[in-house]
Write a protein that holds these residues in place. Structure first.
Motif, PDB file in Angstrom:
ATOM      1  N   HIS A 421      45.672  37.117  51.917  1.00  0.00           N
ATOM      2  CA  HIS A 421      46.600  36.326  52.729  1.00  0.00           C
ATOM      3  C   HIS A 421      48.026  36.843  52.590  1.00  0.00           C
ATOM      4  CE1 HIS A 421      43.406  33.764  53.817  1.00  0.00           C
ATOM      5  NE2 HIS A 421      44.121  32.653  54.058  1.00  0.00           N
ATOM      6  N   ALA A 422      48.418  37.175  51.373  1.00  0.00           N
ATOM      7  CA  ALA A 422      49.776  37.690  51.148  1.00  0.00           C
ATOM      8  C   ALA A 422      49.984  39.011  51.891  1.00  0.00           C
ATOM      9  CB  ALA A 422      50.031  37.871  49.659  1.00  0.00           C
ATOM     10  N   LEU A 423      48.963  39.889  51.828  1.00  0.00           N
ATOM     11  CA  LEU A 423      49.054  41.179  52.539  1.00  0.00           C
ATOM     12  C   LEU A 423      49.141  40.971  54.047  1.00  0.00           C
ATOM     13  CD1 LEU A 423      46.655  43.776  50.835  1.00  0.00           C
ATOM     14  CD2 LEU A 423      49.144  43.816  50.954  1.00  0.00           C
ATOM     15  N   LYS A 424      48.311  40.051  54.553  1.00  0.00           N
ATOM     16  CA  LYS A 424      48.313  39.769  55.985  1.00  0.00           C
ATOM     17  C   LYS A 424      49.682  39.233  56.428  1.00  0.00           C
ATOM     18  CE  LYS A 424      46.851  38.762  60.180  1.00  0.00           C
ATOM     19  NZ  LYS A 424      46.613  39.796  61.201  1.00  0.00           N
ATOM     20  N   THR A 425      50.262  38.340  55.607  1.00  0.00           N
ATOM     21  CA  THR A 425      51.583  37.785  55.915  1.00  0.00           C
ATOM     22  C   THR A 425      52.640  38.878  55.946  1.00  0.00           C
ATOM     23  OG1 THR A 425      51.011  35.653  54.946  1.00  0.00           O
ATOM     24  CG2 THR A 425      53.354  36.159  55.145  1.00  0.00           C
ATOM     25  N   LEU A 426      52.606  39.744  54.928  1.00  0.00           N
ATOM     26  CA  LEU A 426      53.577  40.843  54.845  1.00  0.00           C
ATOM     27  C   LEU A 426      53.459  41.744  56.076  1.00  0.00           C
ATOM     28  CD1 LEU A 426      55.705  41.930  52.786  1.00  0.00           C
ATOM     29  CD2 LEU A 426      53.939  43.488  51.975  1.00  0.00           C
ATOM     30  N   HIS A 427      52.230  42.058  56.446  1.00  0.00           N
ATOM     31  CA  HIS A 427      51.985  42.923  57.603  1.00  0.00           C
ATOM     32  C   HIS A 427      52.370  42.220  58.900  1.00  0.00           C
ATOM     33  CE1 HIS A 427      49.464  44.828  60.766  1.00  0.00           C
ATOM     34  NE2 HIS A 427      49.861  45.937  60.152  1.00  0.00           N
ATOM     35  N   ARG A 428      52.073  40.940  58.985  1.00  0.00           N
ATOM     36  CA  ARG A 428      52.370  40.173  60.208  1.00  0.00           C
ATOM     37  C   ARG A 428      53.880  40.078  60.448  1.00  0.00           C
ATOM     38  NH1 ARG A 428      51.511  38.667  65.334  1.00  0.00           N
ATOM     39  NH2 ARG A 428      51.895  36.471  65.744  1.00  0.00           N
ATOM     40  N   ASN A 429      54.668  40.028  59.379  1.00  0.00           N
ATOM     41  CA  ASN A 429      56.118  39.942  59.537  1.00  0.00           C
ATOM     42  C   ASN A 429      56.669  41.097  60.371  1.00  0.00           C
ATOM     43  OD1 ASN A 429      56.415  37.590  58.041  1.00  0.00           O
ATOM     44  ND2 ASN A 429      56.662  38.688  56.115  1.00  0.00           N
ATOM     45  N   TRP A 430      56.087  42.294  60.193  1.00  0.00           N
ATOM     46  CA  TRP A 430      56.590  43.454  60.933  1.00  0.00           C
ATOM     47  C   TRP A 430      56.382  43.296  62.434  1.00  0.00           C
ATOM     48  CZ3 TRP A 430      60.048  45.850  58.531  1.00  0.00           C
ATOM     49  CH2 TRP A 430      59.946  46.212  57.181  1.00  0.00           C
TER      50      TRP A 430
END
Length: 919
Positions: A421-430
């Motif tokens: 979830h943290a990785l997805k959030t980080l990636h989604r921010n871009w």
């Protein structure tokens, strides 16, 4: 329960802050995208010049709540935080994103405190961590407008925490926490409307948690009372009293909120929410199906999309649609949880009940079940419901981890979920970095939403990539053939590519899709305001053809008939009427627009232009001043009002004219016209060195600036620097070989200063080639013949000149002198006829003409009247900016100056005549 409440420890706080920072640090590098454009970039309520009271009169997007086009989203406290951002950093996106990140941290910490009411410490931290990293929150945290969710959530949770303290010893009522709760509910509601739903959570908490009732127990008590076998227990009376106070306060808030929106629901189109305008049973089946769709996004946030409108989720039109299985499964699962939580006593059922309340109640306003909203699915509205989801997951994890067989696997699964979830959030921010990246990421998830194709097109259009933008707009029309906005976008892009025929065809398609007249039905209730721009855009396109001006006017009038409050139609029609030389009708159009919006500086500016056309400079100046009161940096009002003051000939207005031009060049440092007119003002004030500096600056910016080159040369010739004028005139005549006044001035300097008779003769002959009836050029050529000692030719020349200007006394005198010399001497005298200064005199006469020429060059500048928001996206052409007029009458001062020069020239003639006559 009070004993279970625990404070958040420093370690827990540091952990939460660290996790949020790790997930959202890259959001600081994102810009303003999607709804941020309307809420931040285009929202005048953020500007310090806007009165604070406007925040409480306008909606979230800066539109007055009284206007039909308002979305009725009343969130003044959220807008206030945007205004504070603007105060400190104006439109620097970093500060806005940073404040969102801080608010998300605060929500996570307050949520952790709430979790500790129903979960143990470990499970509470798990729930809070899961909430902190959940990818569904990127829209609320990384999208700046998502701040409404964050702020509302802070006060939502604070109101609930305050209410949990309202139960005193021996079940007494503590009123202070209840009063604080009511206040915090009001604040939460002023941040976003869903804040009011915390009252429902407080009621459920009071009955089932604080008082410990179960649903069967409540039913038994009610049955006993109805049968007369018992009285209402005192504790229940106290509970009822608290609930009545809560409900009354809520009702008061609802009444105020209804008053704010003036009892009008917002108007949405079928493109915003197709199911809302669908017949039964498609409407009910689709709205119910959207509930499991939202639940799936919480459970599996792998495919996120910023826009779920239009055709994203096809309508569920039949009971046989397989998607109804998902709806049925969802309601069965939700029902079983509700039965468990309401029927059985114990901490576990209470935890599940409060989790369900957090999921269901805050989601009700966005569910479409009670009233339609302007979207199908919106990830940001799941921000609060996800709290209940996280509590449920943490509670389930606790149950699993307590079993020794599943302990390790439960920890592994938890770590995997948090990490992914943290990785997805980080990636989604871009994805939120720019509009292009955001909408392209959305198209990967959903290709059936025409709005996404349109928005990618808009992003490319903003970068001037019109060919690529056109491809996306055309694709939008194919995905949704009846999308009026998509066809308008195609038309506008064709226009930008100078393909007017294709542009008109696209606008005509859009116009054909507009609703037809239904007798007795008002258009205003049926037409989206931005769709009416099709009439404006089409009219703006065809009015470029002089033979179609009446047709364009008919389109403007049609738009006005459909919506009498359509301000942009009046503005555009006013400009057209000016072009059609109907200034009185143009004045009526602008005055009607001002009735709708008296705070629009561009409208006052355009009205000033009308008064100039009506030859009423005093009223024009008043309107320019009103425009500048509303917008002190209105560039066109600054420039044209300064010109008007300059033209008036009133020396008292010159200092103000100068200040406005100085302000203008500060705003537009690359516009040579500003410096040129500062130079003309300095010439009027006899400040020769200052005038020279301004003229040179104008020429540096625009080397071929016709009027600046001529007036600089004229300035040199009037201040005894004739030889410095020559290179300037050479530049002028290189760019404009047919500049008559420049040729006269050059010839005069060559003959009188350099004694270059041949060069002067070439100048005067060139003038006569261009204009055989030019008296000045003809007379000065006669002087050249005299200087060449060809008296016969000079006599003939002067006779011809006198025939062209029989009332010019000096020509008759010169002719008499030449004839006298021919008769008495028969030879050439050593004296010479001068060009008598008339070249310079006439050049100065015409300097005012040049001033007007310079302003005529300015007429292509455009004002910003009526340019919106549709950043969205349908941009109508802007209005005409300045006065396209012919040379005005000379001012009194000018006439006096010319007369002085004429007297000086005649005195010089008298001296020459005395020499010629041998006196």
């Amino acid at each position: 329960l009070q004993e279970k409440m625990a404070d958040v420890s420093l370690k827990e706080a540091v952990l939460i802050v660290g996790v949020v920072a790790a997930c959202y640090w890259n959001s600081l590098f994102c810009g303003f995208v999607f709804d941020d454009v309307s809420a931040i970039l285009d929202n005048k309520d953020l500007h310090p010049s806007t009165p604070l009271k406007n925040l409480f009169q306008n909606d979230f997007w800066g539109t007055p709540m009284s206007e039909e086009r308002s979305h009725k989203s009343y969130r003044p406290l959220t807008v206030l935080t945007f205004r504070l951002n603007y105060l400190f950093s104006e439109l620097n996106a970093v500060s806005y994103h940073f404040l969102n990140l801080v608010f998300h941290v605060v929500v996570c910490l307050v949520f952790l405190k709430v979790c500790k009411l129903f979960l143990d410490n470990k499970s509470s931290v798990v729930a809070s961590l899961l909430f902190a990293v959940h990818p569904i929150h990127t829209e609320a945290v990384t999208g700046v407008v998502g701040r409404a969710e964050l702020l509302s959530s802070i006060f939502f949770l604070a109101a609930f925490l305050s209410y949990t303290k309202s139960k005193g010893p021996d079940n007494t009522i503590v009123w202070t926490p209840i009063a604080v709760t009511v206040f915090l509910v009001a604040v939460a509601t002023l941040c976003k409307e869903q804040g009011i739903t915390v009252v429902g959570i407080c009621c459920v908490y009071e009955v089932f948690i604080a008082q410990g009732y179960t649903l069967p127990a409540l039913l038994d008590t009610a049955v006993q009372i109805l049968r007369g076998k018992g009285s209402i227990p005192f504790s229940m009376l106290q509970t009822l009293l608290k609930l009545i106070v809560l409900m009354f306060s809520t009702l008061l808030l609802v009444v105020v909120r209804v008053q704010v929106i003036q009892s009008q629901l917002p108007v949405f189109t079928r493109f915003d929410n197709p199911a809302a305008v669908s017949p039964s049973p498609a409407r009910q089946l689709t709205f119910n199906y959207l509930l499991p769709v939202n639940a799936w996004l919480l459970l599996n946030p792998s495919e996120l999309c910023c826009d779920w409108t239009m055709g994203t989720i096809p309508l569920v039109e039949s009971l046989l649609d397989v998607r109804n299985v998902a709806t049925l499964t969802f309601f069965c699962f939700l029902g079983s949880l509700m039965v468990f939580s309401l029927r059985y006593p114990g901490d576990s059922s209470k935890t599940v009940l409060m989790a369900l309340c957090l999921i269901v109640l805050p989601f009700i306003p966005a569910s479409n079940l009670f009233f339609p909203v302007g979207f199908v699915v919106a990830e940001r509205v799941l921000y609060v419901p996800s709290m209940g989801f996280c509590i449920l997951v943490a509670h389930g994890w606790k149950k699993l981890s307590n079993k020794s067989v599943l302990r390790k696997i439960s920890w592994v699964c938890l770590a995997a979920v948090l990490f992914t979830h943290a990785l997805k959030t980080l990636h989604r921010n871009w994805d939120w970095e720019s509009e292009y990246t955001l909408f392209m990421s959305a198209l990967k998830v959903n290709k059936n939403n025409a709005k996404l194709w349109n928005n990618v097109g808009h992003a490319l259009e903003n970068e001037k990539k019109f060919e690529r933008a056109l491809q996306f707009f055309i694709q939008a029309t194919q995905v949704q053939p009846d999308d009026i906005g998509a066809h308008m976008n195609v038309g506008r892009t064709y226009k930008n590519l100078n393909k007017t025929k294709e542009a008109e065809e696209s606008y005509m398609i859009a116009k054909s899709l507009m609703p037809q007249i239904i007798p007795g039905k008002k258009y205003a209730a049926r037409v989206a305001p931005n769709h009416l721009n099709v009439y404006i855009n089409l009219a703006n396109l065809i009015r470029a053809n002089e033979s179609r001006l009446e047709e364009a006017d008919q389109l403007y009038r049609q738009a006005i008939s459909m919506r009498p409050d359509f301000k942009q139609a009046y503005i555009s029609r006013g400009e057209l009427l000016l072009k059609m030389n109907k200034p009185l009708k143009a004045k009526e159009a602008y005055l009607r627009a001002l009735e709708l919006d008296r705070t629009n500086a561009d409208l006052w500016y355009n009205l000033a232009i009308v008064y100039i056309e009506l030859k009423d400079p005093t009223e024009a100046l008043k309107n320019f001043n009103r425009a500048l009161e509303l917008n002190p940096t209105h560039k066109l009002a600054l420039f044209n009002s300064a010109l008007l003051m300059q033209e008036s000939g009133d020396a008292r207005l010159r200092p103000e004219a100068k200040q406005r031009l100085l302000h203008y060049v500060k705003e537009e440092p690359q516009d040579s016209n500003g410096y040129f007119n500062l130079g003309m003002l300095a010439m009027d004030d006899k400040k020769d060195m200052e005038a020279e500096a301004w003229m040179k600056k104008a020429i540096r910016l625009q080397p071929n600036f016709r009027s600046a080159l001529f007036n600089l040369a004229l300035l040199y010739s009037q201040t005894g620097k004739e030889l410095m004028a020559l290179p300037v005139l050479e530049d002028l005549l290189r760019y404009y070989p047919d500049h008559t006044k420049g040729l006269i001035l050059k010839g005069d300097i060559l003959m009188n200063q350099k004694k270059d008779i041949v060069g002067a003769k070439m100048c005067f002959e060139k003038i006569l080639e261009l204009d055989p009836n030019n008296v000045q050029g003809k007379h000065n050529l006669c002087v050249v013949y005299f200087e060449e000692r060809d008296l016969i030719k000079a006599e003939k020349c002067l006779v011809e000149t006198l025939a062209m200007a029989p009332h010019e006394e000096y020509i008759q005198r010169h002719l008499n002198i030449v004839r006298s010399k021919i008769a008495s001497l028969g030879a050439v005298e050593q004296s010479s006829l001068p060009s008598d200064g008339t070249a310079a005199t006439e050049a100065k006469k015409n300097s005012f003409q040049n001033l007007k020429e310079a302003k005529s060059e300015k007429t292509d500048t455009q004002s910003t009247a009526g340019n919106k928001k549709e950043h969205s996206k349908n941009k109508t052409p802007t209005e005409k900016s300045s006065v396209d007029k012919e040379t005005p009458k000379k001012s009194t001062k000018e006439i006096k100056d010319i007369e002085k020069k004429r007297v000086a020239a005649l005195k010089r003639l008298e001296e020459i005549e005395r020499i010629l006559n041998g006196e």
